[in-house]
Scaffold this motif. Structure first.
Motif, PDB file in Angstrom:
ATOM      1  N   SER A  19      18.311  25.198 -48.291  1.00 45.22           N
ATOM      2  CA  SER A  19      18.534  24.073 -49.207  1.00 45.22           C
ATOM      3  C   SER A  19      18.532  24.491 -50.673  1.00 45.22           C
ATOM      4  O   SER A  19      19.054  23.773 -51.520  1.00 45.22           O
ATOM      5  N   VAL A  20      17.950  25.647 -50.981  1.00 42.98           N
ATOM      6  CA  VAL A  20      17.905  26.146 -52.365  1.00 42.98           C
ATOM      7  C   VAL A  20      18.529  27.542 -52.458  1.00 42.98           C
ATOM      8  O   VAL A  20      18.198  28.319 -53.349  1.00 42.98           O
ATOM      9  N   ARG A  21      19.423  27.814 -51.566  1.00 38.65           N
ATOM     10  CA  ARG A  21      20.019  29.143 -51.459  1.00 38.65           C
ATOM     11  C   ARG A  21      20.648  29.628 -52.760  1.00 38.65           C
ATOM     12  O   ARG A  21      20.487  30.794 -53.133  1.00 38.65           O
ATOM     13  N   ASP A  22      21.392  28.778 -53.452  1.00 40.61           N
ATOM     14  CA  ASP A  22      22.067  29.217 -54.677  1.00 40.61           C
ATOM     15  C   ASP A  22      21.063  29.682 -55.731  1.00 40.61           C
ATOM     16  O   ASP A  22      21.268  30.722 -56.367  1.00 40.61           O
ATOM     17  N   GLU A  23      19.977  28.915 -55.905  1.00 43.45           N
ATOM     18  CA  GLU A  23      18.960  29.313 -56.878  1.00 43.45           C
ATOM     19  C   GLU A  23      18.282  30.611 -56.462  1.00 43.45           C
ATOM     20  O   GLU A  23      18.015  31.486 -57.281  1.00 43.45           O
ATOM     21  N   LEU A  24      17.993  30.741 -55.164  1.00 41.55           N
ATOM     22  CA  LEU A  24      17.366  31.963 -54.664  1.00 41.55           C
ATOM     23  C   LEU A  24      18.299  33.164 -54.782  1.00 41.55           C
ATOM     24  O   LEU A  24      17.836  34.283 -55.050  1.00 41.55           O
ATOM     25  N   LEU A  39       5.483  45.325 -61.615  1.00 40.48           N
ATOM     26  CA  LEU A  39       4.978  43.973 -61.871  1.00 40.48           C
ATOM     27  C   LEU A  39       6.019  43.080 -62.533  1.00 40.48           C
ATOM     28  O   LEU A  39       5.837  41.868 -62.622  1.00 40.48           O
ATOM     29  N   ALA A  40       7.137  43.660 -62.964  1.00 42.44           N
ATOM     30  CA  ALA A  40       8.232  42.879 -63.549  1.00 42.44           C
ATOM     31  C   ALA A  40       9.216  42.379 -62.487  1.00 42.44           C
ATOM     32  O   ALA A  40      10.150  41.656 -62.805  1.00 42.44           O
ATOM     33  N   LEU A  41       8.994  42.746 -61.222  1.00 44.21           N
ATOM     34  CA  LEU A  41       9.905  42.347 -60.145  1.00 44.21           C
ATOM     35  C   LEU A  41       9.989  40.831 -60.035  1.00 44.21           C
ATOM     36  O   LEU A  41       8.975  40.149 -59.920  1.00 44.21           O
ATOM     37  N   PRO A  42      11.202  40.263 -60.055  1.00 47.03           N
ATOM     38  CA  PRO A  42      11.341  38.813 -59.891  1.00 47.03           C
ATOM     39  C   PRO A  42      10.995  38.367 -58.472  1.00 47.03           C
ATOM     40  O   PRO A  42      11.360  39.023 -57.492  1.00 47.03           O
ATOM     41  N   VAL A  43      10.263  37.271 -58.390  1.00 49.69           N
ATOM     42  CA  VAL A  43       9.939  36.614 -57.130  1.00 49.69           C
ATOM     43  C   VAL A  43      10.238  35.128 -57.316  1.00 49.69           C
ATOM     44  O   VAL A  43      10.432  34.656 -58.434  1.00 49.69           O
ATOM     45  N   ALA A  44      10.259  34.401 -56.199  1.00 50.05           N
ATOM     46  CA  ALA A  44      10.584  32.982 -56.261  1.00 50.05           C
ATOM     47  C   ALA A  44       9.412  32.139 -55.779  1.00 50.05           C
ATOM     48  O   ALA A  44       8.683  32.529 -54.873  1.00 50.05           O
ATOM     49  N   VAL A  45       9.270  30.984 -56.382  1.00 49.97           N
ATOM     50  CA  VAL A  45       8.326  29.971 -55.935  1.00 49.97           C
ATOM     51  C   VAL A  45       9.128  28.708 -55.686  1.00 49.97           C
ATOM     52  O   VAL A  45       9.793  28.202 -56.600  1.00 49.97           O
ATOM     53  N   ILE A  46       9.121  28.239 -54.448  1.00 50.41           N
ATOM     54  CA  ILE A  46       9.813  27.002 -54.090  1.00 50.41           C
ATOM     55  C   ILE A  46       8.772  25.899 -54.031  1.00 50.41           C
ATOM     56  O   ILE A  46       7.823  25.982 -53.251  1.00 50.41           O
ATOM     57  N   ASP A  47       8.942  24.885 -54.835  1.00 50.31           N
ATOM     58  CA  ASP A  47       8.017  23.756 -54.837  1.00 50.31           C
ATOM     59  C   ASP A  47       8.703  22.575 -54.165  1.00 50.31           C
ATOM     60  O   ASP A  47       9.529  21.885 -54.764  1.00 50.31           O
ATOM     61  N   HIS A  56      11.283  28.129 -58.938  1.00 48.92           N
ATOM     62  CA  HIS A  56      10.816  28.796 -60.149  1.00 48.92           C
ATOM     63  C   HIS A  56      10.983  30.296 -59.962  1.00 48.92           C
ATOM     64  O   HIS A  56      10.646  30.839 -58.923  1.00 48.92           O
ATOM     65  N   GLU A  57      11.505  30.938 -60.979  1.00 51.16           N
ATOM     66  CA  GLU A  57      11.575  32.398 -61.003  1.00 51.16           C
ATOM     67  C   GLU A  57      10.460  32.894 -61.901  1.00 51.16           C
ATOM     68  O   GLU A  57      10.256  32.375 -62.997  1.00 51.16           O
ATOM     69  N   THR A  58       9.769  33.908 -61.420  1.00 50.28           N
ATOM     70  CA  THR A  58       8.733  34.529 -62.225  1.00 50.28           C
ATOM     71  C   THR A  58       8.615  35.988 -61.803  1.00 50.28           C
ATOM     72  O   THR A  58       9.065  36.360 -60.719  1.00 50.28           O
ATOM     73  N   THR A  62       3.323  37.850 -63.388  1.00 51.53           N
ATOM     74  CA  THR A  62       3.000  36.614 -64.110  1.00 51.53           C
ATOM     75  C   THR A  62       3.014  35.398 -63.181  1.00 51.53           C
ATOM     76  O   THR A  62       3.101  34.270 -63.642  1.00 51.53           O
ATOM     77  N   ILE A  63       2.893  35.623 -61.882  1.00 50.39           N
ATOM     78  CA  ILE A  63       2.947  34.501 -60.944  1.00 50.39           C
ATOM     79  C   ILE A  63       1.805  33.509 -61.174  1.00 50.39           C
ATOM     80  O   ILE A  63       1.932  32.320 -60.897  1.00 50.39           O
ATOM     81  N   GLY A  64       0.709  33.972 -61.755  1.00 53.75           N
ATOM     82  CA  GLY A  64      -0.398  33.080 -62.075  1.00 53.75           C
ATOM     83  C   GLY A  64      -0.036  32.014 -63.085  1.00 53.75           C
ATOM     84  O   GLY A  64      -0.731  31.008 -63.216  1.00 53.75           O
ATOM     85  N   SER A  65       1.051  32.198 -63.802  1.00 57.43           N
ATOM     86  CA  SER A  65       1.491  31.166 -64.740  1.00 57.43           C
ATOM     87  C   SER A  65       2.243  30.043 -64.014  1.00 57.43           C
ATOM     88  O   SER A  65       2.416  28.961 -64.562  1.00 57.43           O
ATOM     89  N   VAL A  66       2.688  30.294 -62.794  1.00 57.87           N
ATOM     90  CA  VAL A  66       3.384  29.282 -61.999  1.00 57.87           C
ATOM     91  C   VAL A  66       2.436  28.672 -60.975  1.00 57.87           C
ATOM     92  O   VAL A  66       2.435  27.462 -60.756  1.00 57.87           O
ATOM     93  N   LEU A  67       1.642  29.511 -60.331  1.00 58.28           N
ATOM     94  CA  LEU A  67       0.657  29.063 -59.346  1.00 58.28           C
ATOM     95  C   LEU A  67      -0.732  29.346 -59.892  1.00 58.28           C
ATOM     96  O   LEU A  67      -1.107  30.507 -60.081  1.00 58.28           O
TER      97      LEU A  67
END
Length: 166
Positions: A19-24, A39-47, A56-58, A62-67
């Motif tokens: 459902s969020v494939r394009d953003e991912l 630690l700069a590797l991009p990861v995704a957070v799906i809310d 969210h891309e982070t 810095t994932i602690g700024s999202v979660l």
């Protein structure tokens, strides 16, 4: 945090990812461009706790700024609350712990946990550290590391980058 690729079933997480494939896919391309893990590797957070689902891309660092990372969520009494919540429901779980042998300690932890969470889903330092490790394994396997938040739960998994970018 549940360390799984299933959300109820394999179809649950797959449907959410689809459902969020394009953003991912955009985040996956950025992750794929990193020749080595850092630690700069991009990861995704799906809310997906409420509509519309947000992505969210982070950077992993810095994932602690999202979660939000909780100091109390890893405490055994709070972990016991989560187990009881699933077994007997939220009100009964709270009453059992408040009236239990460690009721006073639990009451203090519960107040602190609620202040930390402020109505948001939080994860513990142990979960955050495990996700950092998972992100390295995902990168090594050509996967995008992601966290999915759904009502009452948090899941982590890796999704093959090629499956997102084709």
């Amino acid at each position: 945090m549940r360390d799984t690729a299933a959300m109820g079933s394999d179809g649950g997480i797959q449907a959410l990812v689809e459902s969020v494939r394009d953003e991912l896919a955009d985040i996956a391309r950025k992750a794929e461009a990193h020749a080595s893990w850092s630690l700069a590797l991009p990861v995704a957070v799906i809310d997906a706790r409420k509509l519309p689902t947000r992505v969210h891309e982070t950077a992993i660092g810095t994932i602690g700024s999202v979660l939000r990372i909780s100091r109390t969520v890893d405490h055994p009494l709070i972990q016991q609350l989560f187990v009881l919540h699933e077994e007997v429901g939220p009100e009964n779980a709270l009453q059992l712990l408040l009236n239990g042998e460690d009721g006073e300690e639990f009451a203090e932890l519960w107040v602190e946990y609620r202040e930390e969470a402020k109505g948001e889903l939080v994860w513990g330092a142990n979960d955050a550290a495990a996700f950092v490790t998972k992100s390295k394994a995902c990168h090594d396997d050509g996967e995008l590391a992601l966290v999915a938040l759904v009502p009452g739960h948090l899941y982590s998994c890796g999704v093959p980058i090629r499956a997102l970018t084709i």
